[in-house]
Design a protein around this motif. Structure first.
Motif, PDB file in Angstrom:
ATOM      1  N   UNK A 218      30.931 -31.594   1.083  1.00  0.00           N
ATOM      2  CA  UNK A 218      30.523 -30.359   0.420  1.00  0.00           C
ATOM      3  C   UNK A 218      29.366 -29.726   1.182  1.00  0.00           C
ATOM      4  N   UNK A 219      29.189 -28.436   0.980  1.00  0.00           N
ATOM      5  CA  UNK A 219      28.126 -27.718   1.671  1.00  0.00           C
ATOM      6  C   UNK A 219      28.673 -26.869   2.797  1.00  0.00           C
ATOM      7  N   UNK A 220      27.815 -26.033   3.354  1.00  0.00           N
ATOM      8  CA  UNK A 220      28.187 -25.119   4.424  1.00  0.00           C
ATOM      9  C   UNK A 220      27.731 -25.706   5.755  1.00  0.00           C
TER      10      UNK A 220
ATOM     11  N   UNK B 167      23.699 -26.569   8.813  1.00  0.00           N
ATOM     12  CA  UNK B 167      23.245 -27.699   9.621  1.00  0.00           C
ATOM     13  C   UNK B 167      23.503 -29.048   9.000  1.00  0.00           C
ATOM     14  N   UNK B 168      23.860 -29.088   7.704  1.00  0.00           N
ATOM     15  CA  UNK B 168      24.171 -30.355   7.043  1.00  0.00           C
ATOM     16  C   UNK B 168      25.297 -30.161   6.049  1.00  0.00           C
ATOM     17  N   UNK B 169      26.024 -31.231   5.785  1.00  0.00           N
ATOM     18  CA  UNK B 169      26.981 -31.292   4.686  1.00  0.00           C
ATOM     19  C   UNK B 169      26.716 -32.603   3.947  1.00  0.00           C
ATOM     20  N   UNK B 170      27.382 -32.804   2.854  1.00  0.00           N
ATOM     21  CA  UNK B 170      27.095 -33.972   2.025  1.00  0.00           C
ATOM     22  C   UNK B 170      28.389 -34.643   1.583  1.00  0.00           C
TER      23      UNK B 170
ATOM     24  N   UNK C  70      26.473 -41.356 -17.956  1.00  0.00           N
ATOM     25  CA  UNK C  70      26.363 -40.353 -16.890  1.00  0.00           C
ATOM     26  C   UNK C  70      27.191 -40.787 -15.691  1.00  0.00           C
ATOM     27  N   UNK C  71      27.816 -39.830 -15.056  1.00  0.00           N
ATOM     28  CA  UNK C  71      28.571 -40.124 -13.835  1.00  0.00           C
ATOM     29  C   UNK C  71      27.577 -40.340 -12.706  1.00  0.00           C
ATOM     30  N   UNK C  72      27.650 -41.515 -12.095  1.00  0.00           N
ATOM     31  CA  UNK C  72      26.713 -41.854 -11.034  1.00  0.00           C
ATOM     32  C   UNK C  72      27.363 -41.645  -9.674  1.00  0.00           C
ATOM     33  N   UNK C  73      26.636 -41.025  -8.789  1.00  0.00           N
ATOM     34  CA  UNK C  73      27.133 -40.776  -7.442  1.00  0.00           C
ATOM     35  C   UNK C  73      26.029 -41.054  -6.437  1.00  0.00           C
ATOM     36  N   UNK C  74      26.434 -41.534  -5.268  1.00  0.00           N
ATOM     37  CA  UNK C  74      25.492 -41.786  -4.181  1.00  0.00           C
ATOM     38  C   UNK C  74      25.747 -40.746  -3.092  1.00  0.00           C
ATOM     39  N   UNK C  75      24.845 -39.762  -2.932  1.00  0.00           N
ATOM     40  CA  UNK C  75      25.054 -38.748  -1.900  1.00  0.00           C
ATOM     41  C   UNK C  75      24.635 -39.264  -0.522  1.00  0.00           C
ATOM     42  N   UNK C  76      25.388 -38.878   0.486  1.00  0.00           N
ATOM     43  CA  UNK C  76      25.063 -39.203   1.877  1.00  0.00           C
ATOM     44  C   UNK C  76      25.037 -37.897   2.658  1.00  0.00           C
ATOM     45  N   UNK C  77      23.889 -37.563   3.224  1.00  0.00           N
ATOM     46  CA  UNK C  77      23.749 -36.326   3.987  1.00  0.00           C
ATOM     47  C   UNK C  77      24.211 -36.545   5.424  1.00  0.00           C
ATOM     48  N   UNK C  78      25.052 -35.637   5.900  1.00  0.00           N
ATOM     49  CA  UNK C  78      25.570 -35.703   7.264  1.00  0.00           C
ATOM     50  C   UNK C  78      24.999 -34.515   8.036  1.00  0.00           C
TER      51      UNK C  78
END
Length: 318
Positions: free
Chosen positions: A45-47, A51-54, A77-85
């Motif tokens: 996700x992201x543009x 310079x980054x997406x996730x 709650x829905x738990x998610x682990x984001x990773x920035x690329x």
């Protein structure tokens, strides 16, 4: 002089359309040439222009007794682990074509020849970065006790297959990819050819495609010293942005430039679902700059230390 006139067309709209078509062929070719292409994490996700997406990993749901949510007045709650690329690698391929060369080959021929080579070089770089990142974060297994390559590979497949944590409850083999060096791919190929119960194997074919339910590939872009990697689809993200080919007159010369610019980033999203073999020996003393590992239940984990901790056994990987 039609070929030299063709150079002028490149400065007009027709030429731009041709270059756009050429760019489309380039992108398609990169996807076909990349061994890593089918393994990449595409749920980003992201543009990319920012310079980054996730990439996100969602934690598995936990069953609870009926009425738990009503008593608490809310659900989990829905738990998610984001990773920035980060798209932090900027590359270019810029070549010059002298008008003399244009006369010899013709504009279309030169662009086609060079675009084909640019595809291969871009693909090779992306593969190298992809597998270097995967190998750097892989779980390392000591498989030296296995006497045959078949038993060794089956053991590493089962290690991945039985992975259980907050995000994973076992992995189907249909989601796995086994990427081998040509040497190890050849060992499996020879093993298949010799087995009488595999009489239907076409020994003339280069690829056997699937081994024990896992897709298998021969790859020359694994890092030095890495014989093979087993990973789950989507374990590594590698977003890519590429600008289309342009051909333009170089000022104060009789030459034309052919240019390809591309940008990418490579990040491991699921390190727990990447595995590789290693041969370990116990370390007696600490030396700065050496990578050390600790062992638990046959699994070796890389650790960052400045000295040996009392009561802990450390290993180095050959």
């Amino acid at each position: 002089m039609p070929r030299i006139n063709a150079l002028n067309i490149l400065l007009e709209s027709d030429g731009k359309e041709y270059l756009a078509e050429l760019y489309g062929k380039t992108i398609e070719g990169v996807q076909k040439a990349l061994i890593s292409g089918s393994m990449k994490n595409m749920d980003l996700s992201g543009d990319p222009v920012s310079g980054t997406v996730e990439a996100k990993r969602f934690v598995n749901a936990t069953p609870k007794n009926y009425g738990t949510a009503r008593t608490a007045g809310k659900g989990d709650a829905v738990q998610a682990k984001p990773v920035t690329v980060a798209i932090d690698t900027d590359r270019e391929i810029v070549e010059e074509l002298e008008q003399k060369d244009v006369r010899l080959y013709g504009v279309d021929g030169v662009l086609d020849r060079r675009s084909a080579n640019h595809i291969l070089r871009m693909a090779a770089e992306l593969d190298n970065a992809f597998f270097a990142a995967a190998a750097g974060k892989a779980t390392v297994l000591n498989l030296s006790a296995y006497k045959t390559i078949s038993d060794e590979l089956e053991a590493i497949i089962q290690e991945c297959e039985t992975t259980q944590n907050d995000f994973v409850d076992g992995v189907p083999r249909s989601m796995m990819h086994l990427v081998l060096s040509p040497k190890y791919y050849g060992m499996i190929r020879n093993d298949l050819d010799k087995q009488t119960n595999n009489a239907n194997v076409n020994t003339a074919a280069e690829e056997f495609l699937v081994w024990h339910g896992v897709r298998a590939y021969s790859c020359v872009h694994l890092p030095a010293g890495c014989n093979y990697l087993l990973m789950v689809e989507g374990a590594v993200a590698q977003p890519i942005m590429a600008d289309q080919y342009t051909a333009e007159k170089i000022p104060l010369s009789n030459a034309y430039g052919v240019e390809l610019f591309y940008h990418y980033g490579t990040t491991v999203v699921m390190p727990d679902l990447i595995f590789k073999p290693g041969v370990f020996t116990k370390a007696a003393t600490y030396a700065a700059g050496t990578q050390y590992y600790t062992e638990a239940n046959g699994v070796y984990t890389a650790v960052s230390i400045t000295e040996f901790a009392s009561g802990t056994t450390y290993y180095t990987m050959a």
